[in-house]
Design a protein around this motif. Structure first.
Motif, PDB file in Angstrom:
ATOM      1  N   ALA A  33       0.813  -1.216   0.000  1.00  0.00           N
ATOM      2  CA  ALA A  33       0.000   0.000   0.000  1.00  0.00           C
ATOM      3  C   ALA A  33       0.847   1.268   0.000  1.00  0.00           C
ATOM      4  O   ALA A  33       0.483   2.257  -0.638  1.00  0.00           O
ATOM      5  CB  ALA A  33      -0.927   0.003   1.209  1.00  0.00           C
ATOM      6  N   ALA A  34       1.994   1.267   0.705  1.00  0.00           N
ATOM      7  CA  ALA A  34       2.830   2.465   0.757  1.00  0.00           C
ATOM      8  C   ALA A  34       3.344   2.827  -0.629  1.00  0.00           C
ATOM      9  O   ALA A  34       3.392   4.007  -1.008  1.00  0.00           O
ATOM     10  CB  ALA A  34       4.008   2.246   1.710  1.00  0.00           C
ATOM     11  N   CYS A  35       3.690   1.802  -1.405  1.00  0.00           N
ATOM     12  CA  CYS A  35       4.201   2.036  -2.757  1.00  0.00           C
ATOM     13  C   CYS A  35       3.109   2.571  -3.673  1.00  0.00           C
ATOM     14  O   CYS A  35       3.311   3.545  -4.404  1.00  0.00           O
ATOM     15  CB  CYS A  35       4.785   0.735  -3.303  1.00  0.00           C
ATOM     16  N   THR A  36       1.941   1.939  -3.641  1.00  0.00           N
ATOM     17  CA  THR A  36       0.857   2.390  -4.514  1.00  0.00           C
ATOM     18  C   THR A  36       0.305   3.747  -4.080  1.00  0.00           C
ATOM     19  O   THR A  36      -0.127   4.543  -4.922  1.00  0.00           O
ATOM     20  CB  THR A  36      -0.279   1.357  -4.541  1.00  0.00           C
ATOM     21  N   LEU A  37       0.347   4.023  -2.769  1.00  0.00           N
ATOM     22  CA  LEU A  37      -0.197   5.296  -2.284  1.00  0.00           C
ATOM     23  C   LEU A  37       0.688   6.470  -2.682  1.00  0.00           C
ATOM     24  O   LEU A  37       0.197   7.493  -3.182  1.00  0.00           O
ATOM     25  CB  LEU A  37      -0.357   5.241  -0.765  1.00  0.00           C
ATOM     26  N   THR A  38       2.008   6.358  -2.482  1.00  0.00           N
ATOM     27  CA  THR A  38       2.900   7.449  -2.899  1.00  0.00           C
ATOM     28  C   THR A  38       2.925   7.575  -4.412  1.00  0.00           C
ATOM     29  O   THR A  38       3.066   8.677  -4.950  1.00  0.00           O
ATOM     30  CB  THR A  38       4.326   7.226  -2.371  1.00  0.00           C
ATOM     31  N   LEU A  39       2.785   6.457  -5.087  1.00  0.00           N
ATOM     32  CA  LEU A  39       2.678   6.510  -6.548  1.00  0.00           C
ATOM     33  C   LEU A  39       1.482   7.367  -6.945  1.00  0.00           C
ATOM     34  O   LEU A  39       1.595   8.265  -7.794  1.00  0.00           O
ATOM     35  CB  LEU A  39       2.528   5.081  -7.082  1.00  0.00           C
ATOM     36  N   ALA A  40       0.346   7.106  -6.307  1.00  0.00           N
ATOM     37  CA  ALA A  40      -0.868   7.856  -6.625  1.00  0.00           C
ATOM     38  C   ALA A  40      -0.708   9.349  -6.329  1.00  0.00           C
ATOM     39  O   ALA A  40      -1.107  10.203  -7.123  1.00  0.00           O
ATOM     40  CB  ALA A  40      -2.043   7.289  -5.831  1.00  0.00           C
ATOM     41  N   LEU A  41      -0.100   9.664  -5.187  1.00  0.00           N
ATOM     42  CA  LEU A  41      -0.003  11.059  -4.761  1.00  0.00           C
ATOM     43  C   LEU A  41       0.978  11.876  -5.588  1.00  0.00           C
ATOM     44  O   LEU A  41       0.903  13.107  -5.605  1.00  0.00           O
ATOM     45  CB  LEU A  41       0.396  11.114  -3.280  1.00  0.00           C
ATOM     46  N   THR A  42       1.906  11.216  -6.276  1.00  0.00           N
ATOM     47  CA  THR A  42       2.910  11.955  -7.058  1.00  0.00           C
ATOM     48  C   THR A  42       2.664  11.883  -8.563  1.00  0.00           C
ATOM     49  O   THR A  42       3.449  12.429  -9.334  1.00  0.00           O
ATOM     50  CB  THR A  42       4.330  11.428  -6.749  1.00  0.00           C
ATOM     51  N   LEU A  43       1.581  11.249  -8.972  1.00  0.00           N
ATOM     52  CA  LEU A  43       1.289  11.176 -10.398  1.00  0.00           C
ATOM     53  C   LEU A  43       1.047  12.553 -11.008  1.00  0.00           C
ATOM     54  O   LEU A  43       1.589  12.877 -12.074  1.00  0.00           O
ATOM     55  CB  LEU A  43       0.058  10.289 -10.626  1.00  0.00           C
ATOM     56  N   VAL A  44       0.234  13.356 -10.346  1.00  0.00           N
ATOM     57  CA  VAL A  44      -0.086  14.684 -10.892  1.00  0.00           C
ATOM     58  C   VAL A  44       1.143  15.594 -10.924  1.00  0.00           C
ATOM     59  O   VAL A  44       1.380  16.264 -11.942  1.00  0.00           O
ATOM     60  CB  VAL A  44      -1.249  15.331 -10.109  1.00  0.00           C
ATOM     61  N   PRO A  45       1.962  15.674  -9.860  1.00  0.00           N
ATOM     62  CA  PRO A  45       3.190  16.469  -9.966  1.00  0.00           C
ATOM     63  C   PRO A  45       4.084  16.022 -11.122  1.00  0.00           C
ATOM     64  O   PRO A  45       4.652  16.865 -11.838  1.00  0.00           O
ATOM     65  CB  PRO A  45       3.867  16.237  -8.614  1.00  0.00           C
ATOM     66  N   TRP A  46       4.236  14.703 -11.308  1.00  0.00           N
ATOM     67  CA  TRP A  46       5.025  14.214 -12.443  1.00  0.00           C
ATOM     68  C   TRP A  46       4.389  14.658 -13.768  1.00  0.00           C
ATOM     69  O   TRP A  46       5.097  15.068 -14.696  1.00  0.00           O
ATOM     70  CB  TRP A  46       5.093  12.694 -12.414  1.00  0.00           C
ATOM     71  N   ALA A  47       3.065  14.562 -13.856  1.00  0.00           N
ATOM     72  CA  ALA A  47       2.383  14.940 -15.093  1.00  0.00           C
ATOM     73  C   ALA A  47       2.549  16.419 -15.391  1.00  0.00           C
ATOM     74  O   ALA A  47       2.786  16.814 -16.542  1.00  0.00           O
ATOM     75  CB  ALA A  47       0.898  14.576 -14.994  1.00  0.00           C
ATOM     76  N   ILE A  48       2.422  17.250 -14.360  1.00  0.00           N
ATOM     77  CA  ILE A  48       2.601  18.692 -14.549  1.00  0.00           C
ATOM     78  C   ILE A  48       4.026  18.992 -14.991  1.00  0.00           C
ATOM     79  O   ILE A  48       4.266  19.793 -15.905  1.00  0.00           O
ATOM     80  CB  ILE A  48       2.263  19.452 -13.247  1.00  0.00           C
ATOM     81  N   GLY A  49       4.980  18.317 -14.363  1.00  0.00           N
ATOM     82  CA  GLY A  49       6.375  18.509 -14.772  1.00  0.00           C
ATOM     83  C   GLY A  49       6.618  18.087 -16.205  1.00  0.00           C
ATOM     84  O   GLY A  49       7.381  18.725 -16.939  1.00  0.00           O
ATOM     85  N   SER A  50       5.928  17.006 -16.631  1.00  0.00           N
ATOM     86  CA  SER A  50       6.116  16.533 -18.002  1.00  0.00           C
ATOM     87  C   SER A  50       5.571  17.514 -19.025  1.00  0.00           C
ATOM     88  O   SER A  50       6.070  17.585 -20.150  1.00  0.00           O
ATOM     89  CB  SER A  50       5.428  15.170 -18.175  1.00  0.00           C
ATOM     90  N   GLU A  51       4.537  18.285 -18.648  1.00  0.00           N
ATOM     91  CA  GLU A  51       3.998  19.289 -19.562  1.00  0.00           C
ATOM     92  C   GLU A  51       5.001  20.428 -19.773  1.00  0.00           C
ATOM     93  O   GLU A  51       4.910  21.170 -20.746  1.00  0.00           O
ATOM     94  CB  GLU A  51       2.683  19.866 -19.016  1.00  0.00           C
ATOM     95  N   MET A  52       5.957  20.559 -18.859  1.00  0.00           N
ATOM     96  CA  MET A  52       6.968  21.618 -18.947  1.00  0.00           C
ATOM     97  C   MET A  52       8.251  21.140 -19.626  1.00  0.00           C
ATOM     98  O   MET A  52       8.845  21.870 -20.423  1.00  0.00           O
ATOM     99  CB  MET A  52       7.295  22.142 -17.546  1.00  0.00           C
ATOM    100  N   ILE A  53       8.697  19.909 -19.309  1.00  0.00           N
ATOM    101  CA  ILE A  53       9.998  19.449 -19.817  1.00  0.00           C
ATOM    102  C   ILE A  53       9.881  18.347 -20.866  1.00  0.00           C
ATOM    103  O   ILE A  53      10.869  18.027 -21.530  1.00  0.00           O
ATOM    104  CB  ILE A  53      10.900  18.962 -18.668  1.00  0.00           C
ATOM    105  N   GLY A  54       8.707  17.757 -21.015  1.00  0.00           N
ATOM    106  CA  GLY A  54       8.528  16.709 -22.015  1.00  0.00           C
ATOM    107  C   GLY A  54       8.187  15.367 -21.394  1.00  0.00           C
ATOM    108  O   GLY A  54       8.764  14.988 -20.372  1.00  0.00           O
ATOM    109  N   HIS A  55       7.270  14.655 -22.021  1.00  0.00           N
ATOM    110  CA  HIS A  55       6.829  13.365 -21.506  1.00  0.00           C
ATOM    111  C   HIS A  55       7.930  12.319 -21.575  1.00  0.00           C
ATOM    112  O   HIS A  55       8.097  11.513 -20.658  1.00  0.00           O
ATOM    113  CB  HIS A  55       5.601  12.890 -22.279  1.00  0.00           C
TER     114      HIS A  55
END
Length: 402
Positions: A53-75
């Motif tokens: 659960a710890a792995c899937t939970l932190t994965l879930a919580l950081t998906l949007v920050p990663w996605a926002i960053g990808s819109e700036m630097i590239g997918h």
């Protein structure tokens, strides 16, 4: 744009599938270990579930920050960075000297995994033609299931005979070589336009996606679907290692071969959506999964395996359709939209584990049946709401014209 049946499509689809395979191997390697790790650390089933659960939970919580960053630097850059972080976070697990430390390290692993998962479909949505996108998503999700199968089998067998530390070392080496190959094969983005310095814009996209009813309902369906799917397998693992079956960890991990039916149905989902309504497909997949849970209630190993086959078939079919729905219906910031879907997906998986394990501990499989049907009923309700929100406006327009 990348067309089907071209060298670029073959290279890109293979690279994305390989990256997906690596990610899900790392994510689920610990799932079959849970009963054995509970004995090693003298922990209850609910306590040891934190390793997953710890792995899937932190994965879930950081998906949007990663996605926002990808819109700036590239997918592509985000996906490659994510893959190269995996071997380092894997080796860091070897320094863990307690269940808490190991759990925290697994939480860091979740952050590393999130980068690739957050933007892979968005990369496909921007670089592939619509026809190629549908087929590529089916192949990508099939690789998810294959990675989940291999990671679980690998984790179960290696841990029982050589210990979890050696399992972690082997997976880290495999992840490193896989990341190098993906970096070599995955084409550079041709249709990406960076949006640097627009954090507020991306934040508004997040809020906008959540306000879009057709997107949010599909996200909720994905979360409930995954909470049932992955945790019914976890509960079955505890059921099989306990009396009267008392199976070994390595033998119990073989149940994850039932994921292979999910690999097939994930591919078929693309064909379904070309002919029929995706919503009807989600209802069909949910029904097949629910039937599987009831079949698995029989105290017979063949019945349990048949039930798991049905659960996998239905759950992957549902997931593929809901995932593609969000990617296609989002008109802007597709990476953020798909990341939000996966936030719901993995939060559902994390919380659902504690829910269904509690049902198992206090009510055995009869408790699981009751708790599971509550969640399946919620999915049916959300499908009805999704149908209304999608087609009701069309009926209103037709009536106004009359």
């Amino acid at each position: 744009m990348i067309e089907i049946k071209t060298p670029a499509y073959r290279r890109a689809s293979f690279a994305l599938a390989l990256g997906s395979f690596i990610v899900f191997c790392n994510l689920y390697m610990f799932q079959p270990m849970l009963p054995l790790m509970a004995k090693t650390f003298s922990a209850s089933a609910i306590e040891i579930n934190w390793l997953l659960a710890a792995c899937t939970l932190t994965l879930a919580l950081t998906l949007v920050p990663w996605a926002i960053g990808s819109e700036m630097i590239g997918h592509r850059k985000v996906m490659i960075l994510s893959l190269f972080l995996l071997p380092f976070t894997g080796i860091a697990m070897l320094l863990a000297d307690s269940l808490l430390t190991l759990t925290l390290t697994r939480a860091v692993m979740g952050i590393s995994l999130a980068g690739f998962i957050a933007v892979a479909v968005a990369y496909m949505a921007e670089e592939f033609t619509p026809t190629a996108l549908i087929l590529a998503i089916g192949g990508y999700i099939s690789a998810n299931s294959l990675g989940g199968i291999f990671g679980r089998l690998y984790g179960g067998f290696i841990t029982e005979y050589w210990g979890w530390e050696l399992a972690v070392i082997g997976m880290a080496i495999f992840s490193l070589f896989g990341a190098l190959l993906v970096n070599r094969l995955l084409p550079e983005q041709q249709n990406f336009i960076p949006t640097k310095g627009q954090f507020r814009v991306h934040s508004r996209h997040v809020i906008g996606h959540l306000k879009e009813r057709k997107l949010w309902l599909a996200m909720m369906i994905g979360g409930l679907n995954f909470s049932l799917f992955v945790n019914l397998y976890t509960v079955m693992g505890f059921r099989l290692v306990a009396p009267p079956y008392s199976l070994s960890i390595s033998l119990t991990s073989m149940i994850f071969l039932c994921y292979l039916t999910g690999t097939i149905t994930a591919k078929l989902s693309g064909r379904w959506s070309q002919i029929y309504s995706p919503i009807s497909g989600i209802v069909l997949g949910t029904t097949i999964s629910a039937i599987g849970m009831w079949v698995a209630a029989y105290d017979s190993l063949p019945a349990m395996l048949m039930g798991l086959l049905l659960i996998s078939s239905g759950a992957f079919f549902t997931h593929s359709l809901a995932y593609a729905w969000v990617s296609q219906k989002a008109s802007v910031a597709k990476a953020t939209a798909t990341a939000l879907y996966l936030v719901h997906y993995y939060v559902g998986g994390s919380l659902g584990g504690f829910y269904l394990i509690a049902c198992w501990q206090y009510g055995t499989w009869h408790g699981v049946l009751t708790g599971g049907m509550v969640l399946y009923s919620l999915i049916y309700l959300l499908c009805w709401q999704l149908h209304r929100s999608t087609f009701s406006p069309l009926k209103t327009n037709k009536q106004s014209k009359i």
